[in-house]
Design an enzyme around this catalytic site. Structure first.
Site, short mmCIF file in Angstrom:
data_model
loop_
_atom_site.label_atom_id
_atom_site.label_comp_id
_atom_site.label_asym_id
_atom_site.label_seq_id
_atom_site.Cartn_x
_atom_site.Cartn_y
_atom_site.Cartn_z
N MET A 42 0.85 -1.19 0.00
CA MET A 42 0.00 0.00 0.00
C MET A 42 0.89 1.24 0.00
O MET A 42 0.47 2.33 0.41
CB MET A 42 -0.93 -0.02 1.21
CG MET A 42 -1.88 -1.22 1.19
SD MET A 42 -3.42 -0.96 2.06
CE MET A 42 -2.84 -0.67 3.70
N HIS A 49 9.33 -3.44 3.44
CA HIS A 49 8.95 -3.67 2.03
C HIS A 49 10.19 -3.97 1.19
O HIS A 49 10.16 -4.83 0.30
CB HIS A 49 8.28 -2.43 1.44
CG HIS A 49 6.98 -2.07 2.09
ND1 HIS A 49 6.83 -0.94 2.85
CD2 HIS A 49 5.76 -2.68 2.08
CE1 HIS A 49 5.58 -0.86 3.28
NE2 HIS A 49 4.91 -1.91 2.83
N LYS A 167 4.92 -9.85 9.36
CA LYS A 167 4.31 -9.00 10.41
C LYS A 167 2.78 -9.14 10.34
O LYS A 167 2.11 -9.16 11.35
CB LYS A 167 4.70 -7.54 10.24
CG LYS A 167 4.20 -6.72 11.44
CD LYS A 167 4.75 -5.35 11.46
CE LYS A 167 3.96 -4.41 10.61
NZ LYS A 167 2.58 -4.18 11.06
N GLN A 171 -2.76 -12.18 7.65
CA GLN A 171 -2.91 -11.92 6.21
C GLN A 171 -2.22 -13.01 5.39
O GLN A 171 -2.78 -13.53 4.43
CB GLN A 171 -2.33 -10.54 5.90
CG GLN A 171 -2.23 -10.22 4.42
CD GLN A 171 -1.87 -8.76 4.19
OE1 GLN A 171 -2.72 -7.89 4.28
NE2 GLN A 171 -0.63 -8.48 3.87
N SER A 204 4.23 1.03 8.06
CA SER A 204 3.95 2.36 7.52
C SER A 204 3.23 3.20 8.57
O SER A 204 3.33 4.42 8.58
CB SER A 204 3.10 2.25 6.27
OG SER A 204 3.73 1.39 5.36
O1 PAF Z 1 -0.13 -5.74 3.52
C1 PAF Z 1 -0.55 -4.82 2.78
O2 PAF Z 1 0.12 -3.81 2.55
C2 PAF Z 1 -1.93 -4.95 2.14
O3 PAF Z 1 -2.81 -5.58 2.99
C3 PAF Z 1 -1.91 -5.62 0.77
C4 PAF Z 1 -1.42 -7.06 0.86
C5 PAF Z 1 -1.02 -4.84 -0.18
C6 PAF Z 1 -3.31 -5.66 0.17
O4 PAF Z 1 -3.81 -4.38 0.01
#
Ligand code: PAF
Length: 532
Positions: A42, A49, A167, A171, A204
């Site tokens: 995002m 990242h 982290k 997800q 972030s």
């Molecule tokens: O982890 C993230 O930044 C978001 O949840 C993702 C995987 C890009 C989906 O929008």
């Protein structure tokens, strides 16, 4: 590096790059397909990242980073409006990290409509049980939003691999589940949490924190470490581990815990005890910022991963190491040999990948795990037949590289290797143990020797076996070519893991190499918590 904000631009670019590379590949008579790695983000990119991008760069020909603040995964009272948007800086970071393509669509480009105000959208619904714990309980609709956007991105980019940070452990587990349930042909790679020196996990959302809050937030990781210590001391009980976290959290009243839970890392179901592994996770508010963090507790003995090219004497070394340290030994090379034997036995052409994929998925492969003595080779059975000797034939040796490079073979055997090693206390040797089978192995060794030395050793071996003499230069050329193939193949290429210790064996005897590894293992063991 290219930036695209439309689906049309993205698709067209990927199509061209894929065909370009395929053409180049054909010219080189190379069988490697072009691989694409996707890092969905995002934006507001940080070192966390970048670690994903770096890993994607190592593994793939093309790297795509998507930057999209997905309205669908934010609740009504959440921070969608103020979420940091720093596209220009993100682009620069991607450029420096050698990304090929950044895809940064608007919401209406991606959803065809403004998804935050319009519900008329097909959505991907993860299983209820997977969203009943951790963040799922407190962020209704969040994981449906994540699953939907990730599925869309996977469909658009069609990557071979997609990279996510550990982290966001829930997800990762949900994306893995969605991909498995919907048969999306992609490998999900999860990468370790990157932390500041203070222990604070990079996010972030850390940008929202004041200096004081940033320092208060360090209690999150400290509390997880308290539980980890207790766990390492032998306490596997969920209630005790959770109490340890909570006790530490109360030392910082400014931090308001939302949940502290211990769940199965795959199913996300709550655990009473950590039998094999447990995901210990926290979410908490500090001021107006919501932060999450976690650790995975693994109830297993250490894993020793030994990788390196062919002809460095790995198998002899590894068997002696296993014997000396009393570890189980899994000879992954024998597994690839066994499949090669099966393919040849079945009369299937070596390049008939679909038929081989079927063979592998129906095959029963068994390995004698124990190193009983240095003299007896551990036994290998294929579909109940003892193939211990047959898999060492010259024909199998000649074709094992071709078979081992096939994605379906690799996928199936890596899964089995992970299964064998799940309790630890094992040494595994191969080409990708430290990079892909057990990237979290406690000790990784990379054995190498110069091409000249390996050719010389091979010549000696052949002579000792009474085989006709082969010219040294010819052997060097063969070894060089095999290295090139092994390290450039798209599936599990031969590569030294960043945290592996390299041992150059040119000037060393087998016994010296073994002694070195045994001593490194003892050193590593001494640095691990007591109950490991
Ligand atoms: O982890 C993230 O930044 C978001 O949840 C993702 C995987 C890009 C989906 O929008």
């Amino acid at each position: 590096m290219r930036l695209f904000t439309t689906v049309a631009g993205l698709r067209c670019y990927l199509h061209l790059r894929r065909s370009e590379q395929e053409l180049a590949g054909t010219k080189l008579a190379d069988v490697n397909p072009v691989t694409v790695g996707l890092v969905p983000t995002m934006g507001a990119l940080h070192r966390g990242h970048l670690s994903l991008i770096h890993r994607a760069r190592q593994d793939n020909h093309l790297v795509v980073v998507s930057i999209f603040v997905n309205p669908l995964q934010f609740g009504v009272n959440e921070d969608f409006q103020i979420y940091p948007r720093t596209l220009e800086q993100d682009q620069q970071q991607c450029e420096q990290a050698d990304v090929d393509l950044v895809f940064a669509p608007t919401a209406s480009e991606l959803y065809g409509t403004d998804a935050s105000v319009n519900n008329a959208l097909t959505q991907v619904l993860p299983p209820a049980a997977a969203i009943a714990s951790l963040c799922g309980r407190f962020r209704p609709g969040h994981f449906e939003g994540v699953a939907t956007v990730v599925t869309k991105l996977l469909n658009l980019v069609q990557p071979d691999r997609a990279y996510f940070g550990q982290k966001d452990a829930q997800q990762v587990a949900i994306v893995r589940r969605v991909v498995a349930d919907l048969n999306v042909p992609v490998e999900i790679v999860s990468c370790p949490i990157v932390r500041e020196v203070s222990g604070l996990a990079l996010s972030s959302r850390n940008q929202y924190l004041t200096e004081e809050e940033r320092s208060q937030a360090t209690v999150l990781y400290r509390s997880l470490q308290q539980a980890e210590q207790l766990f390492r001391a032998g306490n596997l009980k969920s209630s005790d581990l959770l109490t340890a976290v909570q006790a530490e959290l109360t030392t910082t009243p400014a931090l308001k815990p939302e949940y502290v839970e211990l769940v199965d890392p795959v199913t996300l179901a709550p655990l009473e005890r950590v039998e094999e592994s447990g995901l210990l996770a926290i979410a908490a508010h500090i001021g107006s910022t919501r932060l999450i963090d976690n650790v995975v507790l693994r109830n297993r003995q250490p894993i020793l991963a030994i990788d390196g090219p062919a002809g460095v004497g790995k198998s002899t070394v590894v068997r002696q190491v296993a014997q000396t340290l009393g570890l189980l030994h899994l000879d992954t090379g024998a597994m690839y040999r066994a499949i090669t034997w099966l393919v040849m036995q079945s009369g299937v052409a070596l390049d008939d990948q679909p038929a081989i994929a079927e063979l592998v998925s129906q095959c029963q492969l068994e390995l004698e795990n124990q190193v009983k003595s240095l003299l007896s080779t551990p036994k290998v059975w294929v579909n109940g037949q003892d193939v211990t000797l047959a898999i060492r034939s010259a024909e199998v040796t000649a074709h094992v590289s071709t078979i081992a490079a096939q994605p379906a073979v690799r996928r199936s055997l890596v899964k089995q290797q992970q299964q064998y090693g799940r309790k630890g206390g094992i040494v595994m040797d191969g080409r990708d143990i430290g990079t892909s089978v057990f990237p979290d192995a406690e000790l990784k060794i990379f054995l190498t020797a110069s091409v000249q030395e390996r050719a010389r050793r091979r010549q000696l071996d052949l002579k000792n076996q009474g085989q006709p003499e082969v010219n040294l230069e010819e052997l060097e050329r063969t070894i060089y070519e095999r290295d090139r193939k092994d390290s450039t193949r798209s599936i599990a290429p031969l590569r030294k893991a960043e945290d592996a210790i390299e041992i150059q064996t040119d000037q060393l005897t087998i016994d010296e190499v073994v002694a070195k590894i045994v001593s490194l293992y003892h050193q590593r063991l001494a640095s691990l918590p007591k109950n490991y």
